[in-house]
Design a protein around this motif. Sequence first.
Motif, PDB file in Angstrom:
ATOM      1  N   PRO A   8       0.864  -1.295  -0.136  1.00 12.85           N
ATOM      2  CA  PRO A   8       0.107   0.182  -0.109  1.00 12.85           C
ATOM      3  C   PRO A   8       0.922   1.249   0.047  1.00 12.85           C
ATOM      4  O   PRO A   8       0.775   2.259  -0.674  1.00 12.85           O
ATOM      5  CB  PRO A   8      -0.863  -0.070   1.288  1.00 12.85           C
ATOM      6  N   ARG A   9       1.993   1.133   0.670  1.00 11.94           N
ATOM      7  CA  ARG A   9       2.731   2.492   0.729  1.00 11.94           C
ATOM      8  C   ARG A   9       3.616   2.659  -0.466  1.00 11.94           C
ATOM      9  O   ARG A   9       3.686   3.673  -1.107  1.00 11.94           O
ATOM     10  CB  ARG A   9       3.719   2.528   1.825  1.00 11.94           C
ATOM     11  N   GLY A  10       3.963   1.794  -1.068  1.00 18.90           N
ATOM     12  CA  GLY A  10       4.711   1.706  -2.684  1.00 18.90           C
ATOM     13  C   GLY A  10       3.691   2.195  -3.547  1.00 18.90           C
ATOM     14  O   GLY A  10       4.156   3.223  -4.214  1.00 18.90           O
ATOM     15  N   VAL A  11       2.399   1.891  -3.411  1.00 16.81           N
ATOM     16  CA  VAL A  11       1.424   2.240  -4.444  1.00 16.81           C
ATOM     17  C   VAL A  11       0.967   3.729  -4.122  1.00 16.81           C
ATOM     18  O   VAL A  11       0.912   4.464  -5.268  1.00 16.81           O
ATOM     19  CB  VAL A  11       0.097   1.239  -4.247  1.00 16.81           C
ATOM     20  N   SER A  12       0.902   3.998  -2.950  1.00 16.89           N
ATOM     21  CA  SER A  12       0.799   5.389  -2.698  1.00 16.89           C
ATOM     22  C   SER A  12       1.771   6.327  -3.116  1.00 16.89           C
ATOM     23  O   SER A  12       1.487   7.450  -3.600  1.00 16.89           O
ATOM     24  CB  SER A  12       0.410   5.628  -1.109  1.00 16.89           C
ATOM     25  N   LEU A  13       3.124   5.905  -2.962  1.00 18.35           N
ATOM     26  CA  LEU A  13       4.176   6.637  -3.474  1.00 18.35           C
ATOM     27  C   LEU A  13       4.115   6.911  -4.926  1.00 18.35           C
ATOM     28  O   LEU A  13       4.154   8.287  -5.303  1.00 18.35           O
ATOM     29  CB  LEU A  13       5.339   5.979  -3.087  1.00 18.35           C
ATOM     30  N   LEU A  14       3.732   5.951  -5.729  1.00 19.76           N
ATOM     31  CA  LEU A  14       3.665   5.949  -7.136  1.00 19.76           C
ATOM     32  C   LEU A  14       2.491   7.215  -7.361  1.00 19.76           C
ATOM     33  O   LEU A  14       2.576   7.877  -8.404  1.00 19.76           O
ATOM     34  CB  LEU A  14       3.185   4.697  -7.761  1.00 19.76           C
ATOM     35  N   GLU A  15       1.416   6.811  -6.850  1.00 13.06           N
ATOM     36  CA  GLU A  15       0.181   7.830  -7.159  1.00 13.06           C
ATOM     37  C   GLU A  15       0.660   9.086  -6.772  1.00 13.06           C
ATOM     38  O   GLU A  15       0.223  10.198  -7.463  1.00 13.06           O
ATOM     39  CB  GLU A  15      -1.070   7.357  -6.134  1.00 13.06           C
TER      40      GLU A  15
END
Length: 666
Positions: free
Chosen positions: A19-26
Amino acid sequence: MEGMPTTARPVIAIVGGGPRGVSLLERIGANLPRGAALDVHLIDDTQIGAGRIWRTDQPRELCMNTLADAVTLFTDDAASIAGPIRPGPTLYEWCQLVRHGAHGGADAVVSRIPEAHVAAFARVPVRPGLADEYSAELRAQRPESHPSRALYGEYIAWCLAHAKATLPAGVRVHEHLARVVGARRHDGRDILDLGDREIAADAVVAATGWLERTVTAEERRILGAVDAHPSLIWVRPDSPADQSLDRVPDRAEAIVRGLGMGFFDAMALLSVGRGGRFADDAGAPGGLRYEPSGREPLLHVTSRRGVPFRAKTLYGSLPPRAPQHHLRAVDWTAVPRPIDFDGRVWPLILRDAFADYHTTLARVKPEAVDLRAALDAIRSAPLEATGAATRERIAVLADAVSPFVADPDDRLDLAAAILPGEGATWASPAEYASWVERFVLDDLAEAERGLDSPLKAALWSIASARGVVSRIGAFGGFDAESRAAGFRALMTVGGMVGSGPPAFRSRQLLALMRAGIVRFIGPGAAVTSADGAFHASSPAVSGSGVSAPVLVDAWMHAHDVAETADPLVRSLAADGRVRPFEAPSRASGGVATGGFDIEPATGRLVHADGTVDPSFHVAGIPIDETMHDAIISPMPRTDPTMLRETDRVARSLIAAAAASDHGSTT
């Protein structure tokens, strides 16, 4: 953010695809200037777009202890971030949209979802077959439901697809199902070692989640016993989906340490996961009976307190916002750092708990309390002068308010609620089992009262204080002595009373106790090994000694940058690029914690010599002891720590990549 080159192709690497990696990409996409050209490498060794903890192939018996409508990976207008706000559906809203479709406006549920969230969902389709695979869970979903971990993983995967679909046209994403086993600095770039290949990056963020720790001295003793007696089985601490619980033989006896969420997950996998089932039974404690398959092991369970975490309150909705009038009345930004938590903060938290209890009591039973007098007594009780002992401060509050609550049965015994059984002894395992059963039943009864439970109001006030306090204490806001005393007590107690299992898990526990599958040893049971078996007994329960060939550690290690077994972190440490964060101390300059030292504004690593790394960032759980509040999933409209963190780290990554004139290497 101006200045991103449009001719070169800088490279950002995100290590961790949860979830944090996905949020960073967003957030990278949200913060990029128009026309930016960029390569992003997203790396995870388990599942990109879910990560290890939330991967979608884990057993459906494992569920979140967070509520469906209290989880989001999108920013909203309550967020205090520098980057753009890009709204999207919560987990619950996404479930309804998956079930009904993005254009199901005629449906009463879907029509209540904000248009911006529906529009975000409509941009990116869910994967084929998802609605059918989760049809039963989607139909049963309510805002206050506890979704399966696998379903949350599906939501994260969709959020990744959405993040990629909304990136500027000049951004390319490269996904790597691999583990980063090392990093080195070369020619102004970070060279990430993936074992069979390397990636050169201008900016890197490690969003790795839980990091493996080196083996402790106790664990070496256990491993030695297992080596000497191959019949012994030890299930090491880890996420339940990764623990080798299938190694526990059918019908074997097992000692289980830990009574938090890890225990409840293991309990589910070793009962219904072995073919048993729960059935409604109005005459049984908790309203359930367990029908065994015959394959279940017998679980002898213990923990430091010896009792399970308290059940989530059944509000029939999302939890209320705790008022916390005393804690929030202080302008903490004006209080000099470091703050003495025990002297300045803990008394206010206890006042709030007593205030919420008596306010709720006055609402549900007006004749029971003189509320105005009680609140005045709570406000004026001399807590700061009683020293650091929690029991002493609670006693001062209880004495101050007791004249205004006529019936002793209506008075708050907060010490018993947050320190259950402390100092007590029991004459036999049967006596202790009866006490635990009564504890769980009483807690369930309070949970079922929802908003009308004065006790749960007090406990929710304490649990909710963790979020406020984490912001106050971030990056050395509390001194080391406070962190070891009152702050630690708050986080421990807050976890037990506010981060426990869904109520249905407590009912299942009662059924398994009645079926003889779960037995309680007692508090503080030490585990030893001798004569080819593990042994445990509680000093508080006479005759509690048990022996078993299996030991299950149903918990996860806390992080410690100095004791990590993660090869990436170890390679950074070998190059002097990491150091532990030090909390300021009254006795000395600082006391090392288990968290990474980072630059607060950017997330960039602080080197062993105190300089700041130009490009390597760390985000999330490994800096929980540094920043605090790094473990809790983002809740909508709460300005969550995680989304504030991913926004500022994303902006720093963009700035670091913009400073490079290197081209992309794929």
